[in-house]
Write an enzyme that holds these catalytic residues in place. Structure first.
Site, PDB file in Angstrom:
ATOM      1  N   LEU A  17       0.950  -1.307   0.034  1.00  0.00           N
ATOM      2  CA  LEU A  17       0.389  -0.270   0.109  1.00  0.00           C
ATOM      3  C   LEU A  17       0.868   1.108  -0.246  1.00  0.00           C
ATOM      4  CD1 LEU A  17      -2.843   1.893   0.485  1.00  0.00           C
ATOM      5  CD2 LEU A  17      -2.025   1.332   2.655  1.00  0.00           C
ATOM      6  N   ASP A  71      -9.444  10.690   1.322  1.00  0.00           N
ATOM      7  CA  ASP A  71      -8.460  11.928   1.935  1.00  0.00           C
ATOM      8  C   ASP A  71      -7.848  11.476   3.627  1.00  0.00           C
ATOM      9  OD1 ASP A  71      -8.060  14.006   3.220  1.00  0.00           O
ATOM     10  OD2 ASP A  71      -9.768  15.447   3.404  1.00  0.00           O
ATOM     11  N   ASP A  74      -8.248  12.965   7.138  1.00  0.00           N
ATOM     12  CA  ASP A  74      -9.747  12.654   7.818  1.00  0.00           C
ATOM     13  C   ASP A  74      -9.514  11.315   8.240  1.00  0.00           C
ATOM     14  OD1 ASP A  74     -12.911  12.354   8.595  1.00  0.00           O
ATOM     15  OD2 ASP A  74     -13.455  11.771   7.054  1.00  0.00           O
ATOM     16  N   ASN A  98       3.499   7.525   2.392  1.00  0.00           N
ATOM     17  CA  ASN A  98       4.233   8.962   2.020  1.00  0.00           C
ATOM     18  C   ASN A  98       3.521   9.678   1.888  1.00  0.00           C
ATOM     19  OD1 ASN A  98       6.108  10.282  -0.693  1.00  0.00           O
ATOM     20  ND2 ASN A  98       4.251   9.457  -1.143  1.00  0.00           N
ATOM     21  N   TYR A 162       5.237  21.549  10.190  1.00  0.00           N
ATOM     22  CA  TYR A 162       5.939  20.390   9.186  1.00  0.00           C
ATOM     23  C   TYR A 162       6.953  20.224   9.387  1.00  0.00           C
ATOM     24  CZ  TYR A 162       8.026  18.253   4.907  1.00  0.00           C
ATOM     25  OH  TYR A 162       8.395  17.992   3.898  1.00  0.00           O
ATOM     26  N   LYS A 166       7.743  16.179  10.557  1.00  0.00           N
ATOM     27  CA  LYS A 166       8.665  15.261  10.198  1.00  0.00           C
ATOM     28  C   LYS A 166       9.993  14.598  10.808  1.00  0.00           C
ATOM     29  CE  LYS A 166       7.061  14.763   6.022  1.00  0.00           C
ATOM     30  NZ  LYS A 166       6.577  13.627   5.512  1.00  0.00           N
TER      31      LYS A 166
HETATM   32  N1  LIG Z   1       8.930  17.657  -2.278  1.00  0.00           N
HETATM   33  C1  LIG Z   1      10.465  17.473  -1.553  1.00  0.00           C
HETATM   34  O1  LIG Z   1      11.079  18.679  -1.331  1.00  0.00           O
HETATM   35  C2  LIG Z   1      10.407  16.948  -0.238  1.00  0.00           C
HETATM   36  C3  LIG Z   1      11.272  16.799   0.731  1.00  0.00           C
HETATM   37  C4  LIG Z   1      11.586  15.775   2.142  1.00  0.00           C
HETATM   38  C5  LIG Z   1      10.219  15.324   1.854  1.00  0.00           C
HETATM   39  N2  LIG Z   1       9.104  15.233   0.963  1.00  0.00           N
HETATM   40  C6  LIG Z   1       8.166  14.298   1.627  1.00  0.00           C
HETATM   41  O2  LIG Z   1       7.883  13.242   0.326  1.00  0.00           O
HETATM   42  C7  LIG Z   1       6.664  13.325   0.668  1.00  0.00           C
HETATM   43  C8  LIG Z   1       5.709  13.131  -0.978  1.00  0.00           C
HETATM   44  O3  LIG Z   1       5.993  14.940  -1.757  1.00  0.00           O
HETATM   45  P1  LIG Z   1       5.935  15.460  -3.065  1.00  0.00           P
HETATM   46  O4  LIG Z   1       6.951  15.807  -3.121  1.00  0.00           O
HETATM   47  O5  LIG Z   1       6.052  14.040  -4.003  1.00  0.00           O
HETATM   48  O6  LIG Z   1       4.456  16.187  -2.600  1.00  0.00           O
HETATM   49  P2  LIG Z   1       3.170  15.920  -3.785  1.00  0.00           P
HETATM   50  O7  LIG Z   1       4.167  16.129  -5.390  1.00  0.00           O
HETATM   51  O8  LIG Z   1       2.613  16.891  -3.045  1.00  0.00           O
HETATM   52  O9  LIG Z   1       2.435  14.806  -3.590  1.00  0.00           O
HETATM   53  C9  LIG Z   1       1.983  14.794  -2.281  1.00  0.00           C
HETATM   54  C10 LIG Z   1       1.071  12.784  -2.466  1.00  0.00           C
HETATM   55  O10 LIG Z   1       0.157  13.260  -1.145  1.00  0.00           O
HETATM   56  C11 LIG Z   1      -1.020  13.377  -1.951  1.00  0.00           C
HETATM   57  N3  LIG Z   1      -1.819  13.907  -0.838  1.00  0.00           N
HETATM   58  C12 LIG Z   1      -1.711  15.079   0.034  1.00  0.00           C
HETATM   59  N4  LIG Z   1      -2.467  15.351   0.959  1.00  0.00           N
HETATM   60  C13 LIG Z   1      -3.835  14.319   0.514  1.00  0.00           C
HETATM   61  C14 LIG Z   1      -4.691  13.881   1.679  1.00  0.00           C
HETATM   62  N5  LIG Z   1      -4.428  14.471   2.461  1.00  0.00           N
HETATM   63  N6  LIG Z   1      -5.027  12.553   1.862  1.00  0.00           N
HETATM   64  C15 LIG Z   1      -4.023  11.560   0.583  1.00  0.00           C
HETATM   65  N7  LIG Z   1      -3.556  11.629   0.159  1.00  0.00           N
HETATM   66  C16 LIG Z   1      -2.795  13.022   0.197  1.00  0.00           C
HETATM   67  C17 LIG Z   1      -1.029  13.838  -3.045  1.00  0.00           C
HETATM   68  O11 LIG Z   1      -2.464  13.157  -3.511  1.00  0.00           O
HETATM   69  P3  LIG Z   1      -4.118  14.017  -3.829  1.00  0.00           P
HETATM   70  O12 LIG Z   1      -3.229  15.342  -4.257  1.00  0.00           O
HETATM   71  O13 LIG Z   1      -4.728  13.378  -5.155  1.00  0.00           O
HETATM   72  O14 LIG Z   1      -4.728  13.448  -2.295  1.00  0.00           O
HETATM   73  C18 LIG Z   1      -0.260  13.162  -4.156  1.00  0.00           C
HETATM   74  O15 LIG Z   1       0.215  11.696  -4.007  1.00  0.00           O
HETATM   75  C19 LIG Z   1       5.965  14.025   1.639  1.00  0.00           C
HETATM   76  O16 LIG Z   1       5.346  12.885   2.758  1.00  0.00           O
HETATM   77  C20 LIG Z   1       6.940  15.405   1.579  1.00  0.00           C
HETATM   78  O17 LIG Z   1       6.471  15.636   3.008  1.00  0.00           O
HETATM   79  C21 LIG Z   1       8.363  16.048  -0.152  1.00  0.00           C
END
Ligand SMILES: NC(=O)c1ccc[n+]([C@@H]2O[C@H](COP(=O)([O-])OP(=O)(O)OC[C@H]3O[C@@H](n4cnc5c(N)ncnc54)[C@H](OP(=O)(O)O)[C@@H]3O)[C@@H](O)[C@H]2O)c1
Length: 270
Positions: A17, A71, A74, A98, A162, A166
């Site tokens: 998952l 979501d 929730d 993730n 945030y 983390k």
């Molecule tokens: N990008 C960076 O620079 C970075 C750095 C360090 C860590 N991270 C971490 O990496 C992880 C993935 O982030 P990303 O960079 O790939 O960001 P992203 O492109 O914004 O993707 C976030 C994902 O989470 C889902 N999501 C957001 N809110 C949600 C909710 N309420 N319920 C269910 N799904 C939800 C989104 O899908 P939907 O909108 O379809 O729900 C999307 O698939 C996160 O935990 C982030 O904190 C990112």
């Protein structure tokens, strides 16, 4: 990874998952895990993007992933999601937590509900899913991958909730990995640095943010996380710059770190 979970029937389908699978790091993890032979369940809010990813994976000859629209901020959605896996005659043997987001700006002026949403998704949902699915994962001698951040090692002025969320993910993941040491289950916490994704726009960062700093691709981060999870590593920090930060941060006076992170975040504000 052959034993079914306590609640799984003898013909139950073992799934990996992935939350937040509709975009970027989660989507890349889904693509590469499917290519490595894992049977998937994909969770996020965007049905269209999940269905299209499931179609893409099915087109490669792999079984079509189970799509779970939820979501996760929730609490009721988590219960429905777990019920959805069981209703599909499946059980989770690998959990990839993730989904996550952050917000940039002073905690005193950012919207309170939106900031609580960060804690709901990054902390509450991750913990709830892990605790609910843990008995089945232990029975299957499976794996857990948490996506934290390089921010897990730092205090984060102007992204306070945030960074704190983390730090929780890293602490929780490391503690679980110790508790589960003799169970055959591995828990890996992936701590990426800046990665080119939709994360920056949702956080409210300025459009040029990523061009001002060294960053990695979602694919490279996903590959490092997957390899680390399969090797059973406790913590994975992808990229040499991020590794350096994770080593130096605990050795640096907290006051200096606070000033440095505050300056960096101020330059990223949209
Ligand atoms: N990008 C960076 O620079 C970075 C750095 C360090 C860590 N991270 C971490 O990496 C992880 C993935 O982030 P990303 O960079 O790939 O960001 P992203 O492109 O914004 O993707 C976030 C994902 O989470 C889902 N999501 C957001 N809110 C949600 C909710 N309420 N319920 C269910 N799904 C939800 C989104 O899908 P939907 O909108 O379809 O729900 C999307 O698939 C996160 O935990 C982030 O904190 C990112």
């Amino acid at each position: 990874m052959t034993q079914p979970s306590p609640s799984a029937g003898p013909t139950s389908r073992p799934l990996s998952l992935i939350t937040g699978a509709s975009d970027d790091i989660g989507r890349e993890l889904a693509r590469l895990m499917a290519a490595r032979g894992h049977d998937l369940a994909l969770a996020a809010r965007s049905r269209d993007r999940l269905e299209s990813l499931a179609d893409d994976i099915a087109a490669t000859g792999r079984p079509r992933p189970l799509v779970l629209v939820a979501d996760l901020a929730d609490p009721a959605a988590i219960e429905n999601l777990v019920a959805g896996v069981e209703a599909a005659g499946a059980h989770v043997e690998i959990l990839v937590n993730n989904a996550g987001y952050g917000l940039i700006g002073p905690a005193r002026t950012l919207d309170r509900r939106n900031q609580l949403g960060v804690a709901d998704l990054n902390i509450r949902a991750l913990t709830d899913l892990t605790l609910r699915l843990l008995p089945g994962i232990v029975a299957a001698r499976g794996r857990i991958l948490h996506v934290a951040s390089i921010g897990s090692f730092l205090p984060g002025p102007y992204m306070a909730v945030y960074y704190a969320s983390k730090a929780y993910v890293l602490s929780f993941g490391e503690a679980l990995s110790k508790e589960l040491e003799s169970s055959g289950v591995t828990v890996t916490t992936l701590c990426p640095g800046p990665t080119v994704t939709g994360f920056q726009a949702r956080a409210g960062m300025s459009a040029g943010t990523m061009s001002k700093m060294p960053s990695m691709s979602a694919r490279a981060v996903a590959e490092a996380g997957y390899a680390g999870m399969m090797a059973g590593r406790r913590v994975v920090v992808p990229g040499w710059r991020n590794k350096l930060v994770s080593i130096l941060a605990p050795l640096t006076p907290r006051g200096l770190l606070l000033g440095a992170v505050a300056r960096m975040q101020e330059s990223r504000k949209g």
